[in-house]
Design a protein around this motif. Sequence first.
Motif, PDB file in Angstrom:
ATOM      1  N   VAL A 133       7.055  -6.369  12.427  1.00 36.96           N
ATOM      2  CA  VAL A 133       7.198  -6.461  11.066  1.00 36.96           C
ATOM      3  C   VAL A 133       7.310  -5.077  10.569  1.00 36.96           C
ATOM      4  O   VAL A 133       8.599  -4.912  10.466  1.00 36.96           O
ATOM      5  N   VAL A 134       6.593  -4.579  10.333  1.00 35.20           N
ATOM      6  CA  VAL A 134       7.283  -2.906  10.492  1.00 35.20           C
ATOM      7  C   VAL A 134       8.065  -2.059  11.257  1.00 35.20           C
ATOM      8  O   VAL A 134       9.149  -1.851  10.753  1.00 35.20           O
ATOM      9  N   PRO A 137       5.815  -3.615  -1.236  1.00 37.17           N
ATOM     10  CA  PRO A 137       7.721  -3.489  -1.888  1.00 37.17           C
ATOM     11  C   PRO A 137       8.579  -3.659  -0.726  1.00 37.17           C
ATOM     12  O   PRO A 137       9.711  -4.002  -0.405  1.00 37.17           O
ATOM     13  N   TRP A 138       8.513  -3.189   0.668  1.00 30.85           N
ATOM     14  CA  TRP A 138       9.276  -2.896   1.325  1.00 30.85           C
ATOM     15  C   TRP A 138       9.004  -4.931   2.467  1.00 30.85           C
ATOM     16  O   TRP A 138      10.454  -4.813   2.328  1.00 30.85           O
ATOM     17  N   LEU A 189       8.556  -7.089   0.922  1.00 32.43           N
ATOM     18  CA  LEU A 189       9.224  -8.475  -0.330  1.00 32.43           C
ATOM     19  C   LEU A 189      10.170  -8.185  -0.293  1.00 32.43           C
ATOM     20  O   LEU A 189      11.311  -8.982  -0.460  1.00 32.43           O
ATOM     21  N   ALA A 190      10.939  -6.769  -0.229  1.00 31.25           N
ATOM     22  CA  ALA A 190      12.465  -6.859   0.216  1.00 31.25           C
ATOM     23  C   ALA A 190      12.982  -6.819   1.658  1.00 31.25           C
ATOM     24  O   ALA A 190      14.186  -7.908   1.125  1.00 31.25           O
ATOM     25  N   ASP A 191      12.446  -6.548   2.355  1.00 32.09           N
ATOM     26  CA  ASP A 191      12.060  -7.733   3.579  1.00 32.09           C
ATOM     27  C   ASP A 191      12.490  -9.129   3.227  1.00 32.09           C
ATOM     28  O   ASP A 191      13.710  -9.830   3.670  1.00 32.09           O
ATOM     29  N   TYR A 192      11.821  -9.596   2.624  1.00 31.14           N
ATOM     30  CA  TYR A 192      11.652 -11.292   2.546  1.00 31.14           C
ATOM     31  C   TYR A 192      13.314 -11.478   1.802  1.00 31.14           C
ATOM     32  O   TYR A 192      14.133 -12.794   1.661  1.00 31.14           O
ATOM     33  N   ASN A 193      13.330 -10.709   0.890  1.00 28.30           N
ATOM     34  CA  ASN A 193      14.490 -11.374  -0.259  1.00 28.30           C
ATOM     35  C   ASN A 193      15.464 -11.121   0.865  1.00 28.30           C
ATOM     36  O   ASN A 193      16.700 -10.789  -0.210  1.00 28.30           O
ATOM     37  N   ARG A 217      15.239  -1.237   0.300  1.00 23.58           N
ATOM     38  CA  ARG A 217      14.916  -0.899  -0.003  1.00 23.58           C
ATOM     39  C   ARG A 217      14.220   0.318  -1.352  1.00 23.58           C
ATOM     40  O   ARG A 217      14.708   1.359  -0.701  1.00 23.58           O
ATOM     41  N   ASN A 218      14.410  -0.082  -2.385  1.00 20.85           N
ATOM     42  CA  ASN A 218      14.800   0.747  -3.895  1.00 20.85           C
ATOM     43  C   ASN A 218      13.382   0.933  -4.060  1.00 20.85           C
ATOM     44  O   ASN A 218      12.200   0.691  -4.288  1.00 20.85           O
ATOM     45  N   MET A 219      12.134   2.272  -3.449  1.00 26.76           N
ATOM     46  CA  MET A 219      11.554   2.715  -3.990  1.00 26.76           C
ATOM     47  C   MET A 219      10.768   3.516  -4.944  1.00 26.76           C
ATOM     48  O   MET A 219       9.356   3.699  -5.098  1.00 26.76           O
ATOM     49  N   ARG A 220      12.063   3.666  -5.418  1.00 25.27           N
ATOM     50  CA  ARG A 220      11.913   4.257  -7.101  1.00 25.27           C
ATOM     51  C   ARG A 220      12.093   3.203  -7.927  1.00 25.27           C
ATOM     52  O   ARG A 220      12.124   3.611  -9.449  1.00 25.27           O
TER      53      ARG A 220
END
Length: 409
Positions: free
Chosen positions: A209-210, A303-304, A306-310, A314-317
């Motif tokens: 997945v990664v 966060p990665w 969840l961003a992938d699912y949605n 990917r905004n890490m800030r």
Amino acid sequence: MKALKIFLASITPGLFLIGYNIGTGSITTMASAGASYGMSMTWALLLSCIFTYFLVVIFGQYTAVTGNTVLSSFKQQFGKGFALFVLGSLLLSEWVSCMGVMGVVIQVVQEWSRPLTASGEGFNPVLLAAIFGAVLYGLFWQGQHRFFEKILSVFVGIMGITFILTMFMVIPDPKEVIAGLVPKIPDGTNKLLLVAGMVGTTMGAILYVVRSILVQEKGWTVRDLKLEKRDAFVSAAAMFVLSIAIMASAAGTLYPRGLKVENAIDMVNLLEPLAGRFAISIFVAGIVSAGLSSLFPIVILAPWLLADYNNKPRNMRSTSSRLLVLFGVALGFVVPVFGGRPVFVMIISQALAAIATPVVLGLMLILINRPSIMGGYKASRQRNLLMGVIVLFTVMMAVAGIVGIAGQI
């Protein structure tokens, strides 16, 4: 020098996978296998690394061809139910793993530091958790993917050098390594658990997945498939070399004396009288680097994923990303503050990951056979056959792991 920089930049996704994959769980499993059975488990490690290479290529190619990541594709093609099951299994596994990895790293450092403290109890575990947690969160705060790749490259470099150095200090007879390539299951009460653990730490679903996320971050397309395959090969080959170095370190010292490794502390206690303080210090440095190199991706995975699912950037800030990472770092305090057995916690996390792996591979097998998605890159008959064998293999290993764990309870 410029050519070297270009080459290293082209394999950073592979280095990221190495950093995540070779952690304290892998170290404990490989050292335990080497101490218990010498190099006779080499075949299982080689087979799992070959399968890992094939799967890394498959998942990377899927994203390069379609431009889509895995979780968002599962949600779109199979519905929220399947996607949420995979997401929940992976998140739970990774959060449990945060507790186990940090617990193992801290226990190893505390054991190694006993001679350095007047009380003989070693460095304070809560203080160590605070230091390591602050380092991880400070590195994450930069919020840039390229920075994450550079940090992981440093951790992987230190880890690789230390483990390979330790191996050459205590290397077993090379004939044992060659003999270990012959497939066989040695006698022993925990043989099934060890084989499943070796496969599980190398072939976990989260790895693939990664991989999909990393290929999208890199911006690779069908024009980069050759580069993607080379990166996958470097990653799988390095996983094998580092894992075999750990196994050989235990096989060359502990196996001839009948000494067993049940957890990471055993490696410090048993190896030091045999290999010396200098060698064990190098090995401990490798364990810490391995722990941090796997913890760093683990805490940023929430966060990665969840961003992938949605299917969002990917905004890490963002505030939500920083809170999720802070939660992951905070989980590292559970074992130092409340106590517990970190190795048992690691086993639980690997068992949770084993549940998701056959599901993820099975769903991907369906996707790569849909012409509407893959076009001319639809899976060939040979690729389908090998993928089917691997799915069956992961199911067998999951069952073996459950049986092995049940036998240890």
